[in-house]
Design a protein around this motif. Sequence first.
Motif, PDB file in Angstrom:
ATOM      1  N   PHE B  24     -12.954  83.857  20.586  1.00  0.00           N
ATOM      2  CA  PHE B  24     -13.574  83.213  19.431  1.00  0.00           C
ATOM      3  C   PHE B  24     -12.681  83.199  18.198  1.00  0.00           C
ATOM      4  CE2 PHE B  24     -17.477  83.895  21.882  1.00  0.00           C
ATOM      5  CZ  PHE B  24     -18.008  82.616  21.780  1.00  0.00           C
ATOM      6  N   ARG B  26      -9.910  81.879  17.805  1.00  0.00           N
ATOM      7  CA  ARG B  26      -9.322  80.562  17.596  1.00  0.00           C
ATOM      8  C   ARG B  26     -10.367  79.537  17.092  1.00  0.00           C
ATOM      9  NH1 ARG B  26      -7.497  79.447  22.903  1.00  0.00           N
ATOM     10  NH2 ARG B  26      -7.792  81.612  23.504  1.00  0.00           N
ATOM     11  N   LYS B  27     -11.642  79.898  17.214  1.00  0.00           N
ATOM     12  CA  LYS B  27     -12.693  78.967  16.747  1.00  0.00           C
ATOM     13  C   LYS B  27     -13.108  79.385  15.331  1.00  0.00           C
ATOM     14  CE  LYS B  27     -13.850  77.155  20.941  1.00  0.00           C
ATOM     15  NZ  LYS B  27     -14.285  75.791  21.243  1.00  0.00           N
ATOM     16  N   THR B  28     -12.914  78.499  14.392  1.00  0.00           N
ATOM     17  CA  THR B  28     -13.084  78.928  13.005  1.00  0.00           C
ATOM     18  C   THR B  28     -14.538  79.145  12.590  1.00  0.00           C
ATOM     19  OG1 THR B  28     -12.880  76.611  12.427  1.00  0.00           O
ATOM     20  CG2 THR B  28     -10.959  78.010  12.039  1.00  0.00           C
ATOM     21  N   TYR B  30     -16.889  80.718  13.965  1.00  0.00           N
ATOM     22  CA  TYR B  30     -17.550  81.928  14.462  1.00  0.00           C
ATOM     23  C   TYR B  30     -17.111  83.190  13.731  1.00  0.00           C
ATOM     24  CZ  TYR B  30     -19.166  79.104  18.347  1.00  0.00           C
ATOM     25  OH  TYR B  30     -19.779  78.148  19.101  1.00  0.00           O
ATOM     26  N   TYR B 114     -18.075  79.947  25.698  1.00  0.00           N
ATOM     27  CA  TYR B 114     -18.463  79.020  24.627  1.00  0.00           C
ATOM     28  C   TYR B 114     -19.752  78.283  24.986  1.00  0.00           C
ATOM     29  CZ  TYR B 114     -13.485  79.434  23.362  1.00  0.00           C
ATOM     30  OH  TYR B 114     -12.248  79.882  23.049  1.00  0.00           O
TER      31      TYR B 114
END
Lengths: 141, 373
Positions: B24, B26-28, B30, B114
């Motif tokens: 997560f 890399r996922k902004t 979260y 995800y």
Amino acid sequence: MAKYKLLMVDDDKNYVEALLYVLNLNNYDVAVAYSKDEGLARLKETNPDLIILDVMMGKRADGMLFARKVRRSKEYAAYAGVPILVLTSIREQTGFFFPGEAKNPVFFPIDELLEKPVKPVQLLEKIAQLLERREAGAGPA
Amino acid sequence: MAKNVKLLIIDDEEVVRDSCAQAFRRKTRYEVELAADGDAGLRLLGEVKPDVVLVDLMMPGICGTELVRRLRAADPHPAIIVITGYATVASAVETMQEGACGYLAKPFTPDELYAAVEKGLEKSMRQDADAARLRQREKTQDRFVTFVSHELRSPLNTVQQYLEAMLSGATGEVAEEQKKIFERMSSSVHGLIDLVNEWLNVSRIRSGRMTAPFAPVSVCGLVRAAAESLRPLAGARGVSIELELPGDDPAVPGDRTCLERVVTNLVDNAIKYSPKRGVVRVKVAGEGGEVRIEVRDTGRGIPEEDLPRVFDDFYTTGRSGAHKDGNEMPGYGIGLAIVKQIVELHSGSVRVSSRAGEGTAFVISLPKIGAIS
């Protein structure tokens, strides 16, 4: 014989019309007001012999305020003796019971109360009674 | 911009925690919080207020199912997703009953992770919306009561008033046939007004809005008033009302208007269920610390299997249509529900007994406070 003058204060135009059929036919001269303030203004203009009053007008119990004002304020002292006949469906209304008697001299100073819808005969009888009582010189109950 | 999604991951395996956090990072949108066991997870739940919680099912300490239950009890908002090994899929299903919304079998890829989290989010958003709708509905219910009392009754009153005006001849001559029609219309509208009024009374009583403070109420006075108001109805149906009142006048603490409604409802019912030349007997008796009001009719009785349900909302005998002597059957079936509600609010009780063909008796007991002199 001169016609008696009535003032009807009720925000429901349609309802007022229904009663006007009965009242006009019985030789009453009826002035109409659709709110408390209009009612107070018409009171002075027309100097009625009797007031027919609704309780809930708009979202408020303006009929009560009207009655209190007519009976208690100096401004309307000249009309304090005008009999008030209340026509309402309020008694059954949720959360709004009069404490004890419907005609409470402090809470709601009026002479008579009938529930809507009213039988024409009953209404006319009540009006005649109140007018008679007034003629006889008795003050408001 | 959309709000960040808060994730709480509870897993005792460091590898799983790290890889999830990594996935997560890399996922902004979260924000990820980690807990190594159930207790830490429960503590973080309150601080973080997560939108999604991932819970490992197999951890030392609190068992997974129990943990899900506690998480759910502590906060209804987040979607709970269970992480499970292949062998524990069955217990993962068990956790669904405790409020988990999905599970993820180990090993899983970042994409599976995800997907599971997104699905969980959707579900929790739906749940929140449902809860909001429920709250809205309660509010609407309250407003509806007010609405009904004015907006629905006013036009009904007006219609009735016009019918009355026409029936009285004030609008011009009315032919016999028309008069009959107006009378039927008037009777239907009147029934509807009654129904609305009854319904309002139920709502008012149910929401505890009995405004008047309790005061001593004369029981004999109640009974006399109820009988008086119903004599015309009884007369029209050829039914007589007999009162049996004690010499002293026992009093009960209460709201007179409501108590009068109780007696009126019972006597009204009794009249409507009575055959022609039937008798409705109302008896008042003070016994010990109690006052009993008994309302007995000579009607056909209530079937035994129905007796437990007579105080339910909208109960009617189920036999619709006209009574054999042509009288209409009573309609709405909330009268007795109101009776019970009011009596119980007065710390009293109401019982019913009935025998087919012989009649029905309702007995109300209320606490006595003495006699009205």
